[in-house]
Design an enzyme around this catalytic site. Structure first.
Site, mmCIF file in Angstrom:
data_model
loop_
_atom_site.group_PDB
_atom_site.id
_atom_site.type_symbol
_atom_site.label_atom_id
_atom_site.label_comp_id
_atom_site.label_asym_id
_atom_site.label_seq_id
_atom_site.Cartn_x
_atom_site.Cartn_y
_atom_site.Cartn_z
ATOM 1 N N LYS A 1 -8.833 88.160 -69.065
ATOM 2 C CA LYS A 1 -10.103 87.482 -69.306
ATOM 3 C C LYS A 1 -11.119 87.886 -68.239
ATOM 4 O O LYS A 1 -10.773 88.373 -67.161
ATOM 5 C CB LYS A 1 -9.911 85.960 -69.231
ATOM 6 C CG LYS A 1 -9.033 85.356 -70.307
ATOM 7 C CD LYS A 1 -8.905 83.849 -70.081
ATOM 8 C CE LYS A 1 -7.975 83.197 -71.090
ATOM 9 N NZ LYS A 1 -8.576 83.130 -72.426
ATOM 10 N N ARG B 1 0.284 80.715 -78.868
ATOM 11 C CA ARG B 1 1.060 80.679 -80.119
ATOM 12 C C ARG B 1 2.466 81.238 -79.910
ATOM 13 O O ARG B 1 3.408 80.833 -80.595
ATOM 14 C CB ARG B 1 0.301 81.451 -81.204
ATOM 15 C CG ARG B 1 0.135 82.928 -80.968
ATOM 16 C CD ARG B 1 -0.988 83.544 -81.781
ATOM 17 N NE ARG B 1 -2.291 83.111 -81.312
ATOM 18 C CZ ARG B 1 -3.452 83.481 -81.868
ATOM 19 N NH1 ARG B 1 -3.449 84.282 -82.921
ATOM 20 N NH2 ARG B 1 -4.588 83.052 -81.380
#
Length: 503
Positions: A284, A358
């Site tokens: 990020k 996930r």
């Protein structure tokens, strides 16, 4: 701190602040009228001049009222009677509590919003007497606690005494029940907020698991912590893949509350607990990382909700499953193109290491299913796409079961929280096709929150399941009159409502 119930006229209440709720466009209530009379018509004159309108969240202060025992009055508007909902009442009350609790060692009393000689069976808008009392108690807890865990001089202080004023003794039992419930909800919301607001040097998988174990003792919960060796034995290679780039070892915490019989159904609360998300090798930006200590909000919310359920002694069985990892870049990080094998045997081609939540939930959901739970709710700060779709205040709801979907909606409505159902069409799942594995961990940029949910669906089988994407409401980027920046404990009250048969 508990809330003292004062069965006495509002004019005789001794407090640094007395909070007086008023409705928009209506005469003063009986308790407000008594205060007005003692103040020689001071409130009615303010109302006639338009200084007190009762609009939602309006706060008007009388700093040196003469003729009553309280030293100050804060009049707060609740808006129109027919529009008063749990969310609007909570917003009004947290606004005024945040406003008045700026000095240490104060006493604060709230006049319970009771109008027109109501009985316990009557309502204002959709709110019963006990619900209003619960919201008052929650607001007094949440509104006085700030995210300033590391500041020498916080902006607000919890009162040394918090009271609720009621003149109609026939409502005593309903009000006391509501106050007890609301106080527990407020305390557990503050627990969740604290965990999320703490910096990531303090909150990492092992320390989170240790805190959960301590809370299990306090709340008489069964606690099982799966360390690395047990995670390998349970074939949780998807979760382990995410964790391998960090020096902090992963954990899965299982907390069981048994308030019903052994043969009664079990609700599972599954929480994403990425205690810091750098994005891994799909790194990020610095701005994107600033709030990533909050990527464990799902696990913190599930933990706080289970503590509330236990403290309320609800007659249900609930198990929380918390998947705890750090997602960090290193020479040992999992790589793009790597294929992970999840606990249920599904192979996953990694196309983005920043779609890690996930991968963690995949194994934890599969584990919960194999434990034989009857319904699953998972909570996760999963996708920015959900924030784009629904904004910062609404959680996305992704179901595989219509009955459970409706139950979550009803619980959210009662709790005063906002969720919105998203489509789970098969076409979104087709985006996850891989040329080398059973699936890949991301689809295209279109419908990203839904493709994430379709990925999770692969790991719940036929068990009724709802995925709640709380990426928007779990952490507030900026302050508003009714809330602090930082952790919000969003949907904790919804989970408790879902677990409450009736109250």
């Amino acid at each position: 701190m508990s809330h003292e119930l004062l069965l006495q006229p509002s004019t005789s209440v001794e407090a640094d602040w007395i909070i007086l709720p008023v409705l928009e466009g209506e005469p003063l209530s009986a308790m407000a009228s008594a205060l007005d009379t003692a103040l020689s018509g001071g409130l009615s004159r303010l109302q006639a001049r338009g200084d007190v309108t009762g609009k939602l969240g309006e706060v008007v202060k009388l700093l040196d009222p003469q003729g009553i025992s309280a030293r100050r009055i804060a009049v707060v508007g609740l808006g129109e009677r027919g529009k008063l909902t749990p969310a609007r009442l909570m917003r009004a009350l947290t606004t005024v509590v945040r406003d008045v609790c700026r000095v240490a060692d104060q006493t604060v009393a709230v006049v319970l919003p009771v109008f027109d000689s109501e009985s316990s069976s009557q309502t204002i808008g959709s709110l019963s007497i006990s619900q209003r009392a619960s919201i008052v108690a929650t607001a007094l807890k949440v509104g006085t606690v700030t995210p300033a865990l590391y500041q020498a001089k916080p902006e607000r202080f919890a009162p040394k005494q918090m009271s609720v004023v009621l003149e109609d003794e026939s409502l005593k039992s309903e009000v006391q029940a509501g106050l007890a419930r609301g106080g527990i909800l407020g305390d557990c919301m503050n627990l969740t907020r604290e965990l999320v607001n703490r910096h990531p040097g303090e909150v990492y998988p092992e320390s989170f698991a240790d805190r959960a174990a301590q809370l299990a003792i306090t709340h008489n919960l069964e606690c099982d912590i799966l360390d690395e060796s047990r995670l390998r034995a349970e074939r949780m290679h998807s979760l382990l893949g995410v964790a391998q780039g960090s020096t902090r070892p992963p954990r899965v915490v299982v907390l069981k509350y048994r308030g019903a019989g052994d043969t009664d159904p079990t609700l599972a609360l599954v929480g994403k607990g990425v205690t810091f998300d750098s994005g891994g090798l799909s790194l990020k930006t610095s701005d994107g990382m600033k709030t990533m200590k909050a990527d464990m909000a799902g696990a913190a919310t599930a933990l706080g909700a289970l503590c509330a359920i236990a403290k309320l002694e609800l007659p249900v069985n609930v198990t929380a499953y918390l998947g705890l990892v750090e997602n960090m870049p290193s020479g040992n990080s999992y790589k793009l193109g790597e294929v992970l094998t999840a606990r249920n045997g599904v192979t996953i081609e990694v196309m983005n290491t920043d779609a890690e939540g996930r991968l963690v939930l995949a194994d934890v959901l599969s584990y919960a299913v194999d434990q034989g739970v009857d319904r699953i709710i998972d909570l996760a700060t999963l996708t920015g796409s959900c924030v784009v779709a629904l904004g910062e205040d609404v959680a996305g709801l992704f179901p595989n079961n219509a009955e459970l979907e409706q139950a979550v909606h009803a619980a959210a409505s009662r709790a005063g929280e906002e969720v919105w159902s998203m489509p789970m069409f098969d076409a979104f799942g087709e985006q996850l096709r891989s040329d080398v594995a059973d699936c890949q961990n991301i689809g295209t940029r279109w419908g990203g929150s839904i493709t994430a949910a379709k990925f999770l669906e692969k790991f719940v089988g036929n068990t009724p399941w709802v995925h709640l994407d709380i990426a928007g409401p779990a952490f507030a980027e900026s302050a508003k009159p009714h809330r602090d920046p930082g952790a919000t404990a969003s949907l904790l009250r919804t989970l408790v409502e879902l677990a409450t048969p009736s109250w």
